[in-house]
Design a protein around this motif. Structure first.
Motif, PDB file in Angstrom:
ATOM      1  N   ASP A  38       0.765  -1.135  -0.083  1.00 53.08           N
ATOM      2  CA  ASP A  38      -0.084  -0.267  -0.045  1.00 53.08           C
ATOM      3  C   ASP A  38       0.948   1.261   0.003  1.00 53.08           C
ATOM      4  OD1 ASP A  38      -2.411  -1.505  -0.110  1.00 53.08           O
ATOM      5  OD2 ASP A  38      -2.320  -1.362   2.210  1.00 53.08           O
ATOM      6  N   ALA A  39       1.866   1.426   0.614  1.00 51.05           N
ATOM      7  CA  ALA A  39       2.794   2.595   0.817  1.00 51.05           C
ATOM      8  C   ALA A  39       3.345   2.592  -0.579  1.00 51.05           C
ATOM      9  CB  ALA A  39       3.860   2.192   1.937  1.00 51.05           C
ATOM     10  N   TYR A  40       3.856   1.569  -1.211  1.00 48.51           N
ATOM     11  CA  TYR A  40       4.586   1.630  -2.676  1.00 48.51           C
ATOM     12  C   TYR A  40       3.567   2.281  -3.694  1.00 48.51           C
ATOM     13  CZ  TYR A  40       6.737   0.470  -6.931  1.00 48.51           C
ATOM     14  OH  TYR A  40       7.271   0.445  -8.165  1.00 48.51           O
ATOM     15  N   MET A  41       2.209   1.860  -3.471  1.00 54.60           N
ATOM     16  CA  MET A  41       1.231   2.195  -4.489  1.00 54.60           C
ATOM     17  C   MET A  41       0.959   3.806  -4.239  1.00 54.60           C
ATOM     18  SD  MET A  41       0.924  -0.085  -6.606  1.00 54.60           S
ATOM     19  CE  MET A  41      -0.534   0.751  -7.478  1.00 54.60           C
ATOM     20  N   LEU A  42       0.827   3.989  -2.968  1.00 60.86           N
ATOM     21  CA  LEU A  42       0.571   5.524  -2.641  1.00 60.86           C
ATOM     22  C   LEU A  42       1.608   6.238  -3.074  1.00 60.86           C
ATOM     23  CD1 LEU A  42      -1.029   7.563  -1.084  1.00 60.86           C
ATOM     24  CD2 LEU A  42       0.127   7.094   0.859  1.00 60.86           C
ATOM     25  N   ASN A  43       2.891   5.910  -3.215  1.00 57.85           N
ATOM     26  CA  ASN A  43       4.136   6.545  -3.613  1.00 57.85           C
ATOM     27  C   ASN A  43       3.939   6.792  -5.146  1.00 57.85           C
ATOM     28  OD1 ASN A  43       6.881   7.414  -2.075  1.00 57.85           O
ATOM     29  ND2 ASN A  43       6.188   5.801  -0.989  1.00 57.85           N
ATOM     30  N   ARG A  44       3.510   5.503  -5.721  1.00 52.04           N
ATOM     31  CA  ARG A  44       3.777   5.568  -7.150  1.00 52.04           C
ATOM     32  C   ARG A  44       2.604   6.408  -7.836  1.00 52.04           C
ATOM     33  NH1 ARG A  44       2.050   3.582 -11.925  1.00 52.04           N
ATOM     34  NH2 ARG A  44       3.698   2.816 -13.263  1.00 52.04           N
ATOM     35  N   GLU A  45       1.476   6.602  -7.323  1.00 56.18           N
ATOM     36  CA  GLU A  45       0.600   7.538  -7.656  1.00 56.18           C
ATOM     37  C   GLU A  45       1.216   8.891  -7.914  1.00 56.18           C
ATOM     38  OE1 GLU A  45      -3.748   9.850  -6.167  1.00 56.18           O
ATOM     39  OE2 GLU A  45      -3.012   7.743  -5.476  1.00 56.18           O
ATOM     40  N   SER A  46       1.895   9.521  -7.312  1.00 59.77           N
ATOM     41  CA  SER A  46       2.593  10.689  -7.477  1.00 59.77           C
ATOM     42  C   SER A  46       4.094  10.790  -8.119  1.00 59.77           C
ATOM     43  CB  SER A  46       2.604  11.672  -6.086  1.00 59.77           C
ATOM     44  OG  SER A  46       3.196  10.891  -5.149  1.00 59.77           O
ATOM     45  N   ASN A  47       4.841   9.886  -7.650  1.00 57.53           N
ATOM     46  CA  ASN A  47       6.173   9.961  -7.853  1.00 57.53           C
ATOM     47  C   ASN A  47       6.782   9.101  -8.938  1.00 57.53           C
ATOM     48  OD1 ASN A  47       7.403   7.719  -6.503  1.00 57.53           O
ATOM     49  ND2 ASN A  47       7.297   8.522  -4.738  1.00 57.53           N
ATOM     50  N   VAL A  48       5.714   8.062  -9.414  1.00 57.71           N
ATOM     51  CA  VAL A  48       6.015   7.006 -10.499  1.00 57.71           C
ATOM     52  C   VAL A  48       6.951   6.081 -10.360  1.00 57.71           C
ATOM     53  CG1 VAL A  48       6.052   6.709 -13.122  1.00 57.71           C
ATOM     54  CG2 VAL A  48       4.904   8.639 -11.953  1.00 57.71           C
TER      55      VAL A  48
END
Length: 607
Positions: free
Chosen positions: A42-52
């Motif tokens: 979940d932490a990874y996907m939250l990151n990926r939404e903005s910083n890819v």
């Protein structure tokens, strides 16, 4: 002073200093809490939404968030935000089913991207799920741009790079044409694409035109040399190496030189250490690897004897440091010295180069021979051509390229759909109470005095064996447990309802940092001076309530001092103070913020 407009998402966003400082506005406190709960995916996907690129940036980001971290106001060391990003990436599960996918049917619009670096890849990441057909033209045989060619494998392993790029290319509707250099914008326009994005980076290293420069082949341009190393064209270097320049590229050059056989490696800086462009941790890593950094040495000439490089002449200078800050000025030359060298690497900066863009097709250039890019729409002066990353405004970090790409993708989508480029969906927000009991919160609000965790490195005896041995090993489970506790949860906001206040002063009495004051209204400058503790940081907002019911005084709060401990809300007998979790809802191309309220309003959800 006017009551603070807490319905504007930017107000609370600015209080979350780390997220405000991040160009892509990644929700730092939330992903740290997710890591604390072991929810790495979940932490990874939250990151990926903005910083890819969470795994890539968790190793290479320039960390603008960390100097802004409020933890520095408590013990001078910020939370290891960047390294915790890597934790989420390294420990996540398979998230392939959570990644965006292209629709079965294309929307009929074709987009060309020049270069397969971080900016173009991020544009493709945003537009392909909307049905756009993306074609990326890349001059190299592999994607990644500077992430592959200029960041050494001992900092960014190839497996990590490939994995996150493949996540984007696997979305669908994306074709990469390798070994395909764009040599003419006219020819690209003739291919009939609906829009073009220029993400070609800053591929030209700056030269040093002093005597002897062109009399030997042992003088190298830093970014070109790093690319040659990355692709195996260079596998050795002389024992004595001089690196000219002291930015992050210089650090990669000197550390790469050590691995290729350099023994006496010196980084030559013109100015004192406080003016270096390299990140502090990059300097520390280089010096740990026995690289010597010499300050106040200005290059004067290369020394060539019988066609062979012998070394360089330098002027050792003294500088006058302005009392009010700013750039120093050279006062005098102390002496001229000679330093021997087998190789010299020039890492004094890089710049974009556009010989392939014709000057008669409606694209205007500025005085630096750069295409003019609108900073609001990311469009060239010729409609339908957009840019971002290093190609737009010169060399910056990967995270800036990603944010440029998000904004350019919005403009490209609007352009292709016939909408005004200036028509951008507003930021929105959610506020949800963190209260779960009379004196209990859904977050840990006590202060943990643990210090910043030190990254473990591969032993010096091992790290020089091969070019691709990653030096940083990542945090241990124990280090992660300690580091996440250092976050002060700055997104858990103090939210005040003036109509409930009875002016008992309980919150003012219990505040451990004296950030609250109840007093008469006035002009902001005057109010800042008479708070319980004077509010001196003008960059941070001052909260002011509306008139309080009993005396028409106002509640004042210095957001710079607050540590979000929640004691005011615990002590308040009427619930005038509450601790509420703030979520910034960011729009992307063709995608309104999820979970947001109607534009221009705040949204408060009770659990």
């Amino acid at each position: 002073m006017r009551p603070t407009n807490v319905r504007d998402p930017k107000y609370f966003h600015k209080v979350v200093d780390c997220q405000w400082a991040c160009p892509a506005h990644t929700n730092v406190p939330e992903y740290i809490r997710l890591i604390a709960h072991g929810r790495y995916s979940d932490a990874y996907m939250l990151n990926r939404e903005s910083n890819v690129f969470p795994a890539i940036l968790g190793r290479t980001c320039d960390r603008p968030c960390e100097p802004a971290c409020r933890r520095t106001r408590v013990d001078e060391k910020p939370v290891a935000i960047c390294r915790l990003k890597r934790v989420a990436a390294d420990l996540r599960d398979d998230i392939s089913d959570r990644l965006p996918k292209a629709p079965m049917k294309s929307n009929g619009k074709r987009i060309a991207c020049v270069g397969a670096g971080p900016a173009s890849l991020a544009v493709a990441n945003d537009l392909a799920p909307l049905g756009y057909e993306i074609t990326i033209f890349e001059k190299l045989p592999v994607p990644g741009g500077l992430m592959r060619s200029n960041i050494p494998a001992f900092r960014l392993p190839e497996t990590v790079l490939n994995e996150e790029i493949d996540m984007i290319l696997g979305i669908g509707n994306i074709e990469v044409r390798y070994n395909s250099s764009i040599d003419s914008m006219k020819a690209l326009l003739d291919m009939g694409y609906d829009a073009i994005f220029v993400g070609s980076g800053a591929p030209r290293g700056k030269n040093l035109d002093i005597p002897g420069r062109y009399d030997t082949d042992r003088i190298h341009i830093g970014i070109d040399w790093l690319e040659s190393v990355a692709f195996g064209h260079i596998d050795s270097i002389g024992e004595k190496v001089l690196i000219i320049g002291v930015g992050n590229t210089a650090m990669d050059c000197c550390r790469s030189s050590r691995r290729l056989g350099g023994k006496d490696i010196k980084v030559m800086a013109r100015k004192p250490r406080g003016y270096f462009k390299a990140s502090p941790w990059e300097l520390e890593d280089a010096e740990e690897e026995m690289v010597e950094i010499l300050i106040n040495h200005a290059p004067k000439a290369f020394v060539i004897e019988n066609g062979k490089l012998r070394g360089m002449m330098f002027e050792r200078v003294e500088w006058e440091i302005p009392a009010a800050g700013g750039e120093p000025t050279k006062s005098k030359v102390v002496e001229t010295i000679f330093l021997p060298a087998d190789d010299v690497i020039l890492a004094i900066g890089q710049e974009a180069a556009f010989p392939w863009i014709e000057r008669d097709i409606g694209i205007e250039f500025d005085k630096w021979d750069m295409p003019i890019v609108d900073k609001a729409t990311y469009q060239y002066t010729r409609p339908g051509i957009f840019s971002g990353g290093d190609a737009a405004w010169g060399p910056l970090n990967i995270i800036w390229a990603v944010e440029h790409a998000h904004q350019a993708a919005i403009s490209i989508h609007n352009y292709c759909q016939g909408l005004p480029l200036s028509e951008r969906l507003p930021w929105d927000m959610n506020l949800s109470s963190a209260k779960i009991g009379l004196h209990e919160w859904s977050y840990k609000n006590d202060y943990n005095p643990v210090g910043r965790q030190k990254m473990t490195h591969v032993d010096l005896t091992r790290r020089f064996e091969k070019m691709n041995i990653e030096v940083e090993l990542g945090f241990t489970a124990e280090q992660v447990a300690h580091e996440v506790e250092r976050c002060l949860n700055c997104d858990i906001q103090t939210v005040f309802t003036d109509s409930l206040c009875i002016e008992c002063d309980a919150c003012v009495d219990i505040c451990p940092v004296l950030c609250l004051t109840i007093g008469k209204d006035g002009e902001e400058a005057e109010l800042r001076a008479r708070l319980s503790a004077p509010a001196k940081n003008l960059k941070q907002d001052l909260f002011a309530s509306g008139p309080l019911p009993q005396t028409s005084r106002v509640m004042l709060k210095d957001e710079d001092m607050c540590v979000h401990c929640g004691l005011c809300a615990e002590r308040c007998p009427t619930g005038a103070w509450d601790m509420q979790k703030f979520d910034l809802l960011i729009p992307y191309a063709g995608k309104a913020p999820e979970g947001g309220a109607k534009a221009g309003t705040s949204c408060t959800r009770k659990p």
